[in-house]
Design a protein around this motif. Structure first.
Motif: not given
Length: 215
Positions: A88-89, A191-194, A197-200
């Protein structure tokens, strides 16, 4: 023939599970849009191959051990959360959008190797605690104790193939020229949206691990 009803039930439950949005979907979606069809297909095959890992430890009884040993399940969840947070990062740090021609060149040059894409898909699914719980439930509840081992192996091979096929299908759809062109217009915001999502998902896993320890 008596095991066909069991197979159809497994196939139906698996279809619902694999089609549900999660880390696997986020990875394939990002790879398809940013790096193209080949990279996304490689990640899809990795996701499918990881199903065999879940099947193997379920047949060996390791899935039950992970579930019934709180600290081991917590460790598993933390490792998964850490990996998702890393992905995510990396996505959130994506640079600003470039003109389309330059963006395509940049995407190609920065694309991961097929092996790296395969590994990302494999690790993402392999470290997914929800997948662990799904297969534990599948082999403990839905699959009968009297089902021969050979049938269980066939079930596992089917689910691995079906999973890879599903995400390969998504890879093809998402890389169709018009679909990918539309998504690429959003550039690094996509990319930032994805990444978000991964960080969430990572934070959700950490929260679940903490809750399991408190109880």
């Amino acid at each position: 023939m008596e095991f066909w009803p069991e197979f159809l039930l497994i196939a139906s439950v698996h279809l619902v599970a694999v089609a549900s949005p999660g880390p696997d979907f986020a990875i394939v979606l990002r790879y398809a849009v940013r790096y193209g069809r080949t990279i996304a297909l490689s990640a899809s095959i990795g996701i499918g191959a990881a199903i065999l890992l879940h099947v193997c430890y379920s047949l060996l009884g390791l899935g039950l051990l992970i579930k019934t040993t709180p600290w081991l399940f917590t460790l598993f969840s933390v490792l998964s959360a850490g990996y998702l947070a890393y992905l995510g990062w990396q996505a959130i740090r994506s640079g600003a959008a470039a003109p389309q021609a330059e963006e395509q060149v940049e995407a190609i040059s920065a694309a991961p190797s097929l092996l790296k894409a395969f590994t990302s898909g494999f690790v993402t699914n392999g470290l997914n605690p929800k997948a662990t719980l799904f297969f534990l439930s599948l082999f403990a509840v839905i699959i009968s104790p009297v089902t021969p081992l050979s049938y269980k192996v066939i079930y596992g091979l089917y689910m691995a193939f079906a999973t890879a096929a599903w995400f390969a299908f998504l890879s093809v759809i998402l890389t169709r020229e018009k679909v990918r062109a539309f998504l690429l217009l959003k550039g690094y915001w996509f990319d930032r949206l994805m990444g978000a999502v991964l960080l969430a998902l990572a934070m959700h896993l950490i929260y679940g691990a903490i809750q399991s320890q408190l109880h």
